[in-house]
Design an enzyme around this catalytic site. Structure first.
Site, PDB file in Angstrom:
ATOM      1  N   GLU A  40       0.257  -5.624  -5.016  1.00 32.98           N
ATOM      2  CA  GLU A  40       0.462  -4.845  -6.325  1.00 32.98           C
ATOM      3  C   GLU A  40       1.590  -4.219  -7.066  1.00 32.98           C
ATOM      4  OE1 GLU A  40      -1.859  -1.136  -7.367  1.00 32.98           O
ATOM      5  OE2 GLU A  40      -3.470  -3.241  -6.604  1.00 32.98           O
TER       6      GLU A  40
ATOM      7  N   ASP B 158       0.659  -1.221  -0.186  1.00 35.75           N
ATOM      8  CA  ASP B 158       0.009  -0.272   0.016  1.00 35.75           C
ATOM      9  C   ASP B 158       0.484   0.828  -0.303  1.00 35.75           C
ATOM     10  OD1 ASP B 158      -1.236  -2.041   2.235  1.00 35.75           O
ATOM     11  OD2 ASP B 158      -2.746  -1.549   1.092  1.00 35.75           O
TER      12      ASP B 158
END
Length: 380
Positions: free
Chosen positions: A276, A20
């Site tokens: 990610e 994140d």
């Protein structure tokens, strides 16, 4: 867009160690460097941030790093003036006091939920749509993605050209590897491994160790180290450890800065990545890769995996596509992947070409930061 005199606030709750904050830190820096925006990054865990930005002082609630105002997001919120554009990264919940500050502005801000990356078809239809409303402030969905009609991927200006030059410069690669204490044996394939815990790892290492060709496996500090140690038969592993088992050399690397990690990916012949941020960066490396997707309840992450594979393998022959599908799905299911790896190696030239073509195709789309700025300009 230097005349765009706006202030942007990005809120980040650190959920899974570094993914994140990795995305939001890249985005914040790019908005400052390439769009001359005033950006404030609110982070609830400065210790996780410190790993990728060692200059961070975890005891200071407000500081500037690379042109970005970095603020600690406290559990007890103190009043702060709302910005012109507010980004809630990965559906994090903004502090109620800040939401009130947004609503009290004479001109309500643009409020966007920057969602998780997905290749699923429905993302195109939902990207840019209005979401909930808080008093006078409307929130909008903003989806990164791989297809036209989405927000694209994080990609700094000139990234692919820098990557191309680096991969064509053997001396630059040797210098970088030397800086990390990596001595690549002649003819050895270089593989990076950054993953969550995975019971399927042992079968892969067995195959690499028994191979006729040498492999140098580079493992940055992370959650997979325990499984690597178990396979090696040691209690634990630390940065700098070097172990050799037959044709396989395993080396533990420190957790490096984002630009160094990019260079590591560019040096390797194959990259196993997770989450990610590293997933996107491995695609920009233009090399064959393996993604360990973050596990979600009711296995909905497998839908995301299949959606990406459908796009990523579209240009492959049926046999090569089947090999990649088998490898990726087994890895994310924690199943043995040794045989899948051997099958994929049969199609290596095709997989190498596909990785580069995919990278260049994605590079034709607008990058995520530019797409966010364009969305704001259209909104006003």
């Amino acid at each position: 867009m230097s005349d765009l005199k706006t202030r942007w606030d990005i809120f980040c709750t650190v959920v899974d160690n570094y993914g994140d904050i990795g995305v939001t830190w890249r985005l914040a820096r790019q908005l400052v460097a390439e769009h001359s925006l005033t950006v404030r990054l609110w982070v609830d865990d400065l210790r996780a941030f410190e790993r990728m930005c060692p200059e961070i002082n975890i005891h200071v609630a407000q500081q500037w790093q690379e042109g970005v105002e970095v603020c600690h997001w406290p559990s007890e919120w103190t009043q702060a003036q709302a910005a012109d554009v507010v980004i809630a990264a990965f559906a994090c919940q903004l502090p109620p006091a800040y939401m009130d500050a947004m609503a009290e502005r004479q001109q309500p801000p643009l409020w966007m939920n920057l969602d998780y990356l997905s290749a699923e078809d429905w993302v195109v239809g939902c990207h840019g749509l209005p979401s909930v409303k808080y008093k006078s402030v409307q929130k909008f969905f903003f989806f990164p993605g791989f297809q036209p009609g989405t927000g694209g991927l994080l990609r700094e200006r000139g990234l692919l050209e820098r990557r191309r030059q680096f991969q064509q410069d053997a001396a630059a690669q040797r210098q970088f590897l030397d800086s990390l204490g990596i001595v690549r044996a002649p003819g050895a394939q270089l593989i990076s491994l950054f993953a969550y815990e995975n019971t399927g790892l042992a079968s892969w290492l067995d195959v690499l160790a028994a191979d006729d060709e040498p492999t140098h496996l580079l493992v940055p500090e992370g959650r997979i180290l325990g499984d690597v140690a178990h396979w090696l038969g040691v209690d634990s592993l630390a940065v700098g450890d070097l172990n050799v088992r037959q044709a396989l050399t395993v080396q533990v690397l420190p957790f490096v800065r984002q630009d160094q990690y990019d260079h590591l990916l560019w040096c390797c012949d194959f990259n196993a990545v997770r989450g990610e941020d590293s997933f996107v960066r491995a695609q920009w490396a233009g090399r064959p890769m393996l993604w360990h997707i973050y596990q979600q309840d009711e296995d909905i992450h497998l839908d995301k995996l299949d959606a990406f594979l459908a796009l990523y393998t579209k240009g492959l022959s049926p046999a090569a596509a089947e090999a990649m599908n088998g490898l990726w799905r087994a890895w994310s299911a924690g199943q043995p992947i040794g045989d899948h790896w051997l099958n994929a190696r049969k199609h290596w030239p095709e997989l190498q070409k596909n990785a580069e073509v995919w990278c260049l195709e994605q590079g034709l789309q607008a990058d995520l930061a530019a797409a966010l700025v364009r969305f704001y300009l259209n909104w006003i």
